[in-house]
Design an enzyme around this catalytic site. Structure first.
Site, PDB file in Angstrom:
ATOM      1  N   CYS A   1      46.383 -46.805  56.182  1.00 18.70           N
ATOM      2  CA  CYS A   1      46.801 -47.739  57.225  1.00 18.70           C
ATOM      3  C   CYS A   1      47.678 -46.996  58.237  1.00 18.70           C
ATOM      4  O   CYS A   1      48.587 -46.261  57.857  1.00 18.70           O
ATOM      5  CB  CYS A   1      47.567 -48.907  56.608  1.00 18.70           C
ATOM      6  SG  CYS A   1      48.180 -50.092  57.825  1.00 18.70           S
TER       7      CYS A   1
ATOM      8  N   HIS B   1      32.821 -64.571  49.019  1.00 21.01           N
ATOM      9  CA  HIS B   1      33.386 -63.411  48.326  1.00 21.01           C
ATOM     10  C   HIS B   1      33.982 -62.402  49.300  1.00 21.01           C
ATOM     11  O   HIS B   1      34.254 -61.264  48.922  1.00 21.01           O
ATOM     12  CB  HIS B   1      32.316 -62.735  47.464  1.00 21.01           C
ATOM     13  CG  HIS B   1      31.936 -63.525  46.252  1.00 21.01           C
ATOM     14  ND1 HIS B   1      31.191 -62.989  45.222  1.00 21.01           N
ATOM     15  CD2 HIS B   1      32.200 -64.801  45.881  1.00 21.01           C
ATOM     16  CE1 HIS B   1      31.010 -63.906  44.278  1.00 21.01           C
ATOM     17  NE2 HIS B   1      31.611 -65.015  44.679  1.00 21.01           N
TER      18      HIS B   1
ATOM     19  N   ILE C   1      28.443 -59.782  50.704  1.00 21.29           N
ATOM     20  CA  ILE C   1      29.607 -59.222  51.410  1.00 21.29           C
ATOM     21  C   ILE C   1      29.205 -58.301  52.555  1.00 21.29           C
ATOM     22  O   ILE C   1      30.047 -57.597  53.107  1.00 21.29           O
ATOM     23  CB  ILE C   1      30.511 -58.442  50.427  1.00 21.29           C
ATOM     24  CG1 ILE C   1      29.738 -57.281  49.785  1.00 21.29           C
ATOM     25  CG2 ILE C   1      31.077 -59.373  49.354  1.00 21.29           C
ATOM     26  CD1 ILE C   1      30.601 -56.351  48.929  1.00 21.29           C
TER      27      ILE C   1
END
Length: 257
Positions: A153, A123, A107
């Site tokens: 966010c 993944h 990853i």
């Protein structure tokens, strides 16, 4: 050079359709340790093992604990890691037209940093972040540079947390991506597998899909899959050691008519 390494060298040099599958040991050689391992001091800092914290339900329930672990065990080592000879060799093989794809359960984005372009990240990747509420993707630094422990966010004042775009336990895999990976493995002339990847879904399935006779296993545990392989490379050092010994031909392959 061992007979097995000579055979690997020969098969790669003679092929224009090589596929490589990489796992955790490939990243270790680049300085990115396995974030799922627990050293002797692990439980002095963390109450839960990585296998528990890498569950979707844990992230949803305890984001503060997850991100404290994630920043220390994933982000901090990754910022220090650098692609090595092995990563760079795969990128050169792709540029020459010999390597068709890298299929990885890692990853860390190190293959792309080395210059590889056709990388299927089975993944997911920490190099992308994601807000589940907004379904918006952002870059790596949205988490790395965020001053708060739990990154928020900022899309239209959303306020929900953002997370690495990796496949956590209890989450579905990208079926379209898996189908593409199976097609690459099935069509490969030479399929080379980092043995550490065989512990991860869907790598055993990719190996079963392979239809050729030039399967190369590198640094697998003895006897587990040896009978399926055309060559088994073992006790030849790290991946950087192995790729530094190979005399590979990077002459561009002429496109087929």
């Amino acid at each position: 050079m061992s007979i097995e390494l000579s055979l690997l060298e020969k098969w790669i040099n003679e092929s224009d359709n090589v596929v490589f599958i990489s796992g955790r040991d490939f990243s270790k050689d680049a300085g990115f340790p396995d974030y799922r391992e627990m050293d002797a001091d692990y439980h002095k800092k963390y109450r839960y093992p990585p296998s528990e914290m890498l569950r979707l339900s844990f992230l949803q329930r305890s984001p503060t604990i997850f991100f404290r672990w994630y920043r220390e065990k994933v982000l901090a080592p990754l910022l220090e890691a650098q692609p090595g000879i092995a990563h760079e060799t795969l990128a050169r093989l792709e540029e020459s037209g010999k390597l068709k794809a890298v299929l990885t359960v890692n990853i860390d984005g190190l293959h792309q940093e080395a210059g590889s372009r056709n990388v299927l990240e089975l993944h997911g990747s920490v190099m992308r972040t994601w807000c589940a509420k907004c379904d918006e993707y952002m870059d790596f630094f949205k988490i790395a540079d965020c001053p708060t422990l739990v990154p928020q966010c900022t899309v239209d004042m959303c306020g929900d947390y953002i997370r690495p775009a990796i496949v956590l336990e209890e989450e579905p895999y990208d079926l379209e991506l898996l189908a593409r990976a199976i097609e690459y493995a099935k069509a490969a002339d030479v399929l080379v597998i980092d043995g550490s990847a065989l512990r991860e879904f869907p790598v055993p399935n990719l190996m079963k899909a392979y239809q050729g006779h030039k399967l190369v296993l590198i640094n697998t545990p003895p006897l587990v899959f040896d009978s399926k392989a055309g060559a088994v490379v073992r006790n030849c050092g790290s991946f950087n050691d192995i790729f530094s010994k190979l005399k590979l031909d990077f002459t561009p392959v002429d496109p087929k008519p």
